[in-house]
Design an enzyme around this catalytic site. Sequence first.
Site, PDB file in Angstrom:
ATOM      1  N   ASP A 104       0.928  -0.912  -0.259  1.00  0.00           N
ATOM      2  CA  ASP A 104      -0.312   0.633  -0.385  1.00  0.00           C
ATOM      3  C   ASP A 104       1.047   1.388  -0.148  1.00  0.00           C
ATOM      4  OD1 ASP A 104      -2.555   1.643   0.206  1.00  0.00           O
ATOM      5  OD2 ASP A 104      -1.521   2.002   2.135  1.00  0.00           O
ATOM      6  N   ASP A 121      -0.175   4.497   0.932  1.00  0.00           N
ATOM      7  CA  ASP A 121      -0.882   5.934   1.789  1.00  0.00           C
ATOM      8  C   ASP A 121      -0.098   5.010   3.136  1.00  0.00           C
ATOM      9  OD1 ASP A 121      -1.268   8.775   3.823  1.00  0.00           O
ATOM     10  OD2 ASP A 121      -3.036   7.553   3.095  1.00  0.00           O
TER      11      ASP A 121
HETATM   12  P1  B16 Z   1      -6.636   9.930  -3.746  1.00  0.00           P
HETATM   13  P2  B16 Z   1      -3.781   4.421  -0.008  1.00  0.00           P
HETATM   14  C1  B16 Z   1      -5.761   6.121   0.200  1.00  0.00           C
HETATM   15  O1  B16 Z   1      -4.268   5.540  -0.248  1.00  0.00           O
HETATM   16  C2  B16 Z   1      -5.422   6.634   0.958  1.00  0.00           C
HETATM   17  O2  B16 Z   1      -4.961   6.106   2.555  1.00  0.00           O
HETATM   18  C3  B16 Z   1      -6.787   7.427   1.949  1.00  0.00           C
HETATM   19  O3  B16 Z   1      -6.882   8.621   2.982  1.00  0.00           O
HETATM   20  C4  B16 Z   1      -7.802   7.655   0.071  1.00  0.00           C
HETATM   21  O4  B16 Z   1      -9.073   8.582   0.464  1.00  0.00           O
HETATM   22  C5  B16 Z   1      -7.758   7.285  -1.060  1.00  0.00           C
HETATM   23  O5  B16 Z   1      -5.626   6.311  -1.261  1.00  0.00           O
HETATM   24  C6  B16 Z   1      -7.768   8.466  -1.764  1.00  0.00           C
HETATM   25  O6  B16 Z   1      -6.968   9.196  -2.431  1.00  0.00           O
HETATM   26  O7  B16 Z   1      -7.706  11.203  -3.236  1.00  0.00           O
HETATM   27  O8  B16 Z   1      -5.572   9.728  -3.918  1.00  0.00           O
HETATM   28  O9  B16 Z   1      -7.423   8.744  -4.846  1.00  0.00           O
HETATM   29  O10 B16 Z   1      -3.633   3.487   1.126  1.00  0.00           O
HETATM   30  O11 B16 Z   1      -4.349   3.312  -0.660  1.00  0.00           O
HETATM   31  O12 B16 Z   1      -2.081   4.064  -0.694  1.00  0.00           O
HETATM   32 MG    MG Z   2      -2.604   3.189   3.107  1.00  0.00          MG
END
Ligand code: B16
Ligand code: MG
Length: 216
Positions: free
Chosen positions: A8, A10
Site C-alpha cells: 500500500d 499512503d
Molecule cells: P486519492 P492508500 C488511499 O491511499 C488513502 O489512504 C485514502 O485516505 C485516500 O482517500 C485514498 O487513497 C484515495 O486517494 O484521493 O488521492 O485518490 O492508502 O490506498 O495508498
Molecule cells: Mg494506506
Amino acid sequence: MIKGVIFDLDGVIVSTDEFHYQAWQQMADEEGIYFDRHINERLRGVSRMESLEIILERARKQYSEDQKTELATRKNNYYKVLLDTRLSPKDILPGVMKVLTDLKNSNIKIAIGSSSRNSPSILKHIDLEAFFDATADGNDIKKSKPDPEVFLIAAQRLGLEPDECVVVEDAEAGITAALNGGMKALAVGSAISDKRAHFAAKDLAEITIDQIINIS
Ligand code: B16
Ligand code: MG
C-alpha cells in the site's frame, strides 16, 4: 512460497495521510461540517468519494451529486498543492528503503497497490517512480478496498498468483482486501492491532525480509 510483496502507498511507503487530513479539514471547515482526526482515521485506505460520504455524515444539509463532485475536487486540489509543495523523499517512512532494496536483491518482486488516484504523482515526488516492478492504483479499479481488485491487478502485473503475494497495509479496509484476495497480510502503523493479519509491526524498520517471505 512468497514471490512478491505488494505495498500500500499512503501510510506504508510514505506519510501522505497528514496531507489528506489537512485537505479534508480545510474543505470541511469551509462547509461548516464538523471533522476531526478521529473521523479521519475512518478514511484510511478508503476511496476519495467514499471518504467524502463519511465526512458528509456530519453535514447539516443535503448535497447533490454535482455538489459532492465539487467538494471532492476542491479537497483534491488542496491535497495536490500540499503534495507539490511539501512532499519529498524525506517523507518515506522508516525502514522502507532497506526492505525494498533487500527484497530486490533477493529477487522478490515488489509492487504498489494503492487506492489513490494521485499515486503516480506521489511516487514521482518521492523519487520511487521507477523502483517498483508493477503498480496498480485508484486509476485502474472499479471497486476500492475492501474489494481486492487493486491487489489482484498488482499481482497479475507481477505475473504472480495471489497466494504467492504478501500485502503490506496500514488500513483495516486494506487488510480485508488482502484477505479477500487470497493473499497474506502484513499490518503496519494504524493497522498494527488488526488480529486478522498474518503478521504485524509498528513500521517496516522493525521487520526483516525473512519475516516477510516466511509469513504464514
Ligand atoms: P486519492 P492508500 C488511499 O491511499 C488513502 O489512504 C485514502 O485516505 C485516500 O482517500 C485514498 O487513497 C484515495 O486517494 O484521493 O488521492 O485518490 O492508502 O490506498 O495508498
Ligand atoms: Mg494506506
